[in-house]
Design a protein around this motif. Structure first.
Motif, PDB file in Angstrom:
ATOM      1  N   UNK A 137       1.151  -0.613   0.163  1.00 10.28           N
ATOM      2  CA  UNK A 137      -0.331  -0.060  -0.001  1.00 10.28           C
ATOM      3  C   UNK A 137       0.792   1.295   0.080  1.00 10.28           C
ATOM      4  N   UNK A 138       1.827   1.807   1.088  1.00 13.58           N
ATOM      5  CA  UNK A 138       3.057   2.540   1.208  1.00 13.58           C
ATOM      6  C   UNK A 138       3.207   2.391  -0.504  1.00 13.58           C
ATOM      7  N   UNK A 139       3.825   1.665  -0.905  1.00  7.80           N
ATOM      8  CA  UNK A 139       4.730   1.703  -2.397  1.00  7.80           C
ATOM      9  C   UNK A 139       3.329   2.299  -3.848  1.00  7.80           C
ATOM     10  N   UNK A 140       2.341   1.504  -3.559  1.00  5.93           N
ATOM     11  CA  UNK A 140       1.483   2.463  -4.691  1.00  5.93           C
ATOM     12  C   UNK A 140       0.998   3.594  -4.429  1.00  5.93           C
ATOM     13  N   UNK A 141       1.050   3.973  -2.923  1.00  3.75           N
ATOM     14  CA  UNK A 141       0.311   5.365  -2.793  1.00  3.75           C
ATOM     15  C   UNK A 141       1.213   6.142  -3.159  1.00  3.75           C
ATOM     16  N   UNK A 142       2.793   6.305  -2.544  1.00  2.00           N
ATOM     17  CA  UNK A 142       3.339   6.828  -2.925  1.00  2.00           C
ATOM     18  C   UNK A 142       4.407   7.073  -4.205  1.00  2.00           C
ATOM     19  N   UNK A 143       3.639   6.030  -5.297  1.00  2.00           N
ATOM     20  CA  UNK A 143       4.205   6.229  -6.734  1.00  2.00           C
ATOM     21  C   UNK A 143       2.923   7.279  -7.131  1.00  2.00           C
ATOM     22  N   UNK A 144       1.831   6.706  -6.470  1.00  4.53           N
ATOM     23  CA  UNK A 144       0.721   7.829  -7.442  1.00  4.53           C
ATOM     24  C   UNK A 144       0.518   9.069  -7.311  1.00  4.53           C
ATOM     25  N   UNK A 145       1.561   9.624  -5.814  1.00 10.98           N
ATOM     26  CA  UNK A 145       0.640  10.941  -5.588  1.00 10.98           C
ATOM     27  C   UNK A 145       2.088  12.345  -5.623  1.00 10.98           C
ATOM     28  N   UNK A 146       1.400  13.139  -6.197  1.00 12.76           N
ATOM     29  CA  UNK A 146       1.885  14.327  -7.105  1.00 12.76           C
ATOM     30  C   UNK A 146       2.958  14.741  -6.128  1.00 12.76           C
ATOM     31  N   UNK A 147       3.381  15.690  -6.773  1.00 16.41           N
ATOM     32  CA  UNK A 147       4.372  16.556  -6.392  1.00 16.41           C
ATOM     33  C   UNK A 147       3.726  17.729  -5.354  1.00 16.41           C
ATOM     34  N   UNK A 148       4.481  17.626  -4.723  1.00 17.63           N
ATOM     35  CA  UNK A 148       4.161  18.983  -3.101  1.00 17.63           C
ATOM     36  C   UNK A 148       3.477  18.125  -2.068  1.00 17.63           C
TER      37      UNK A 148
END
Length: 380
Positions: A137-148
Motif C-alpha cells: 500500500x505504501x509503495x502504491x500510494x507513494x508512486x501515484x502521489x503528485x508533486x507537493x
C-alpha cells in the motif's frame, strides 16, 4: 482465525508482545507478525466479554501513515485519484472508510481515512491500512502521489482498540469529554500524560475507540486499561468472530483484487459526488455495476443446524448447481449458531433464498440471510 500458512520470514513483534506472552496468550503467525490468537479466557468468553463489557485489542500490526500536502484540497485530490470515497468534503475530525482500487476496480486493500482536527493539520490525512498489505500500500500510494504531496510511514506509534458497551465509560475516566465524540470521528488527546490520537471506530460492531499511542508508552497504557475490572485482553480469534457477526469484511478473504466494492456491497462507502464524477481507478466498471447490478454479490449465509461452513465451502442452489463460495464462516457466539458470508450469483442473492452448502461432501441446508447477524451498536 487460523495461523498464517505463508509465514516464512522472521515474524515481527508489536511493542506489546512481551505483555501478551506474560498474560499466557497463545501466539500465532498472522500477517507477518507473532500475534495473540487467544488468552487463557478463551475465544468464546473473549467474544462474549467484548459484547457485554469492553475488550482490548492489540492492532499494532496495522499500518499507520500520514499524507502531507500544502492544503486539504490538494491532499484530498491526490487520495481521491486512488480511492472512490469523497475525501474533499471530509470535515476536520471526521473519518471515512474506503478502498484502494486497481485499474480494473478490484480492491487492493481497504482502509480508514481521517482528516485531523486543527489548523496546523490542514493538508494532512491519517490513513490506517491492513497489516498484510501495508508495504505494498505504501509503495502504491507513494508512486501515484503528485508533486507537493508526500507519504510518511508512522512506525513510532502502536495501535490499540477498546471495544464494547463499557468502552466509553472506561476511557472517559482517562480522557475527558470523549463521550461527546460521534461514530467515525477522530481527535488528538492526552492519555496518562502522553499525546495520542483516537477515533471512535472499530471492527467488532460495538461502540469503541482505536487509539494510536507512542511505542514507548503503549505497554503502560495497556496495563492501565486491563487493570480496569470491565476490560479484558482479546485475541485475534474473537476479533474474527466479532467482525463476522457484524458482517464486516476481512481483506484477503471477503474482499480482494478480484472483487469490486459493488460486488462486496460496499457501495455505501462511495458518496454521490464520486459516483457522479468518477476520477478513481475502475470508475467505469463501478458506475456500470451501480447502474446494472454486478454478476455476483456478497451475502450473509445462515446454515441450518450446528455445523459451521468454513472459507472455501461451495454454495449450491437447491438443484445442486454451484452458485458461489463461502469466504468467511464459523460459530457466532452471540447468535449461538453458525454464521457465514460469501459470494453468490446475483440471481440467488435475495434474502430468504434457500441454498445448500457442501460441508465434508454432504449438502447442508442454509438460507441467504441479512447482515449484520448481531445488530451494530455504534453511537451515531
Amino acid at each position: 482465525m487460523s495461523a498464517d500458512p505463508t509465514a516464512s520470514a522472521p515474524l515481527r513483534r508489536t511493542p506489546l508482545y512481551d505483555l501478551h506472552v506474560a498474560a499466557g496468550a497463545k501466539m500465532v503467525p498472522f500477517a507477518g507478525y507473532d500475534m495473540p490468537v487467544q488468552y487463557p479466557l478463551g475465544v468464546l468468553k473473549e467474544h462474549l466479554w467484548t459484547r457485554e463489557k469492553a475488550g482490548l485489542f492489540d492492532v499494532s500490526h496495522m499500518g499507520i501513515c500520514w499524507l502531507h500536502g500544502p492544503d486539504h484540497a490538494t491532499t484530498a485530490g491526490a487520495l481521491e485519484a486512488l480511492v472512490p470515497a469523497d475525501i474533499l468534503n471530509l470535515k476536520p475530525g471526521q473519518q471515512r472508510y474506503s478502498q484502494l482500487l486497481a485499474a480494473d476496480g478490484g480492491i487492493l486493500d481497504d482502509l480508514m481515512i481521517t482528516r485531523p482536527e486543527g489548523n496546523q493539520s490542514d493538508g494532512t490525512l491519517l490513513l490506517v491500512v491492513n497489516a498484510g498489505c501495508k508495504d505494498a500500500d505504501y509503495a502504491h500510494i507513494a508512486k501515484h502521489l503528485p508533486a507537493g504531496v508526500r507519504l510518511d510511514v508512522d512506525d513510532a506509534h502502536a495501535l490499540i482498540a477498546l471495544q464494547g458497551p463499557r468502552a466509553v465509560a472506561v476511557l472517559s475516566k482517562l480522557i475527558p469529554d470523549i463521550e461527546s465524540m460521534s461514530f467515525m470521528s477522530g481527535r488528538f488527546a492526552t492519555l496518562d500524560g502522553q499525546p495520542v490520537h483516537l477515533t471512535r471506530s472499530g471492527y467488532t460492531g460495538e461502540d469503541g475507540y482505536e487509539i494510536a499511542v507512542p511505542n514507548a508508552h503503549v505497554a503502560k497504557v495497556w496495563n492501565l486499561l486491563t487493570a480496569t475490572p470491565d476490560v479484558e485482553a482479546i485475541g485475534l480469534g474473537a476479533r474474527d468472530s466479532l467482525r463476522l457477526e457484524a458482517g464486516l469484511c476481512l481483506y484477503g478473504h471477503d474482499i480482494d483484487k478480484t472483487t469490486s466494492p459493488i460486488e462486496a456491497r460496499l457501495q455505501w462507502s462511495i458518496q454521490k459526488r464520486r459516483r457522479d464524477e468518477g476520477g478513481f481507478p475502475g470508475a467505469d466498471r463501478i458506475k456500470a455495476e451501480l447502474a446494472n447490478g454486478p454478476k455476483r454479490r456478497r451475502v450473509g449465509v445462515k446454515p441450518e443446524g450446528r455445523a459451521p461452513a468454513r472459507e472455501g465451502t461451495e454454495i449450491q442452489d437447491m438443484s445442486g448447481k454451484p452458485i458461489g463460495t463461502i469466504t468467511s464462516g464459523g460459530f457466532g457466539p452471540s447468535v449461538n449458531g453458525p454464521v457465514a458470508m460469501g459470494y453468490v450469483e446475483s440471481a440467488h442473492a435475495e434474502l430468504g433464498t434457500k441454498i445448500q452448502l457442501m460441508v465434508r461432501g454432504k449438502p447442508l441446508p442454509a438460507t441467504i440471510a441479512n447482515m449484520p447477524f448481531t445488530p451494530h451498536r455504534y453511537v451515531r
